[in-house]
Design a protein around this motif. Structure first.
Motif, mmCIF file in Angstrom:
data_model
loop_
_atom_site.group_PDB
_atom_site.id
_atom_site.type_symbol
_atom_site.label_atom_id
_atom_site.label_comp_id
_atom_site.label_asym_id
_atom_site.label_seq_id
_atom_site.Cartn_x
_atom_site.Cartn_y
_atom_site.Cartn_z
ATOM 1 N N ALA A 41 0.852 -1.193 0.000
ATOM 2 C CA ALA A 41 0.000 0.000 0.000
ATOM 3 C C ALA A 41 0.884 1.238 0.000
ATOM 4 C CB ALA A 41 -0.919 0.011 1.218
ATOM 5 N N THR A 42 0.551 2.186 -0.846
ATOM 6 C CA THR A 42 1.274 3.465 -0.894
ATOM 7 C C THR A 42 0.273 4.593 -0.865
ATOM 8 O OG1 THR A 42 3.155 2.589 -2.140
ATOM 9 C CG2 THR A 42 2.772 4.957 -2.273
ATOM 10 N N SER A 77 6.581 -5.814 8.869
ATOM 11 C CA SER A 77 6.276 -4.766 7.900
ATOM 12 C C SER A 77 7.447 -3.814 7.753
ATOM 13 C CB SER A 77 5.039 -3.986 8.365
ATOM 14 O OG SER A 77 4.839 -2.827 7.574
ATOM 15 N N GLY A 78 7.556 -3.233 6.570
ATOM 16 C CA GLY A 78 8.519 -2.177 6.310
ATOM 17 C C GLY A 78 7.831 -0.978 5.691
ATOM 18 N N ILE A 79 8.376 0.194 5.961
ATOM 19 C CA ILE A 79 7.808 1.446 5.458
ATOM 20 C C ILE A 79 8.900 2.181 4.701
ATOM 21 C CG2 ILE A 79 6.835 3.696 6.117
ATOM 22 C CD1 ILE A 79 5.713 2.206 8.628
ATOM 23 N N LEU A 80 8.564 2.688 3.526
ATOM 24 C CA LEU A 80 9.539 3.400 2.695
ATOM 25 C C LEU A 80 8.935 4.692 2.187
ATOM 26 C CD1 LEU A 80 12.263 3.473 1.161
ATOM 27 C CD2 LEU A 80 11.089 2.337 -0.736
ATOM 28 N N ALA A 92 5.632 9.639 -1.672
ATOM 29 C CA ALA A 92 5.038 8.300 -1.685
ATOM 30 C C ALA A 92 5.383 7.614 -0.368
ATOM 31 C CB ALA A 92 5.564 7.479 -2.857
ATOM 32 N N ILE A 93 4.357 7.257 0.396
ATOM 33 C CA ILE A 93 4.540 6.594 1.686
ATOM 34 C C ILE A 93 4.156 5.134 1.494
ATOM 35 C CG2 ILE A 93 3.911 6.570 4.131
ATOM 36 C CD1 ILE A 93 2.980 9.514 3.723
ATOM 37 N N GLY A 94 5.153 4.285 1.302
ATOM 38 C CA GLY A 94 4.915 2.881 1.017
ATOM 39 C C GLY A 94 4.900 2.040 2.285
ATOM 40 N N ILE A 95 3.917 1.164 2.387
ATOM 41 C CA ILE A 95 3.777 0.287 3.547
ATOM 42 C C ILE A 95 3.593 -1.141 3.042
ATOM 43 C CG2 ILE A 95 2.412 -0.244 5.611
ATOM 44 C CD1 ILE A 95 1.429 2.699 5.526
#
Length: 272
Positions: A68-69, A136-139, A153-156
């Protein structure tokens, strides 16, 4: 069941674009922004073919996991935007607590001993752990759109049904934890929890409250830690995160080091 937004998110103007398969939700988000999208757009999929993590590492998203972004084209400055990773971590922790009753989130440590073992914890700067393993990782990725505007862009990525086996750190999935939640259910809760935490953050004005909430869920607080950065390793006790959400270590001599970026390791690696 297909992906859908929480009513709270839809009411506030968030939108949703769902894919059966996608290269990278972050990459598509930046493409949408460069094509004129004004943001507040969630891009979601249960499968990514070219997902990526921090420092160019690959991020696996086999069928059934969640990618999800959230695309934002904000009016606030990029320095404030950098702290949205902590907002994302809190939103995910809140979402998991909502869809998996009984596990909840960590409430910190007491003398180096975790309180509420077996719960979800947030690992600086951008991971969520379950039982000490990465769930989980967040980028966060940004791109300038013109001289004054940028896209964020907040990627999860969440290991829902499967987790990688050939990685140099423990990893897990919701399925491995015995949870039956699917990606669609988790995403509804995530889009709802994002609204609550973004409201607290308030374009950076509420960062102090976000920091306080994050610390209550922090993995390894008060424990030995090693941080690899810029070709060297800093060891000590994880003391806190400061007002700018930077990592703070105190060594045996009492010297304090403040770290803006690095790879954090707890346990045996920290004392090796």
């Amino acid at each position: 069941m297909g992906f859908s937004l929480a009513p709270t998110a839809a009411t506030l103007g968030y939108r949703l674009e769902a894919f059966d398969t996608v290269s990278s939700t972050n990459a598509v988000a930046i493409e949408r922004a460069r094509g004129g999208d004004d943001g507040k757009l969630w891009l979601v999929s249960k499968r990514q073919e070219a997902g990526r993590g921090r420092r160019g590492r690959a991020w696996e998203t086999p069928e059934g996991n969640l990618a999800a972004t959230l695309l934002l084209v904000p009016g606030f400055d990029i320095k404030s935007a950098a702290t949205l990773g902590f907002v994302a971590g809190l939103a995910l922790a809140d979402a998991l607590a909502a869809v998996i009753p009984g596990r909840g989130v960590s409430v910190g440590v007491d003398g180096g001993t975790p309180i509420g073992g077996g719960r979800f914890e947030l690992k600086w700067p951008n991971d969520l752990l379950a039982d000490g393993a990465k769930l989980s990782g967040i980028l966060l990725e940004s791109a300038m759109l013109d001289e004054s505007r940028f896209a964020l862009a907040i990627g999860i990525g969440v290991n829902v049904v499967a987790h990688p086996q050939d990685v140099p750190y423990p990893a897990t999935s919701l399925a491995a934890l015995g949870a039956t939640c699917d990606a669609e259910t988790l995403f509804i809760a995530l889009s709802d929890a994002w609204v609550d935490n973004a409201r607290i953050w308030d374009e950076g004005r509420g960062l102090a409250a976000i920091r306080e909430r994050w610390l209550k869920r922090a993995a390894g607080l008060g424990s030995p830690v090693a941080v690899r950065m810029e070709g060297r390793v800093v060891r000590g006790i994880f003391e806190t995160i400061d007002e700018q959400c930077r990592f703070v270590i105190r060594d045996e001599e009492g010297n304090v080091t403040t770290i803006a970026a690095g790879d954090v390791h707890f346990g045996a690696v920290a004392s090796a």
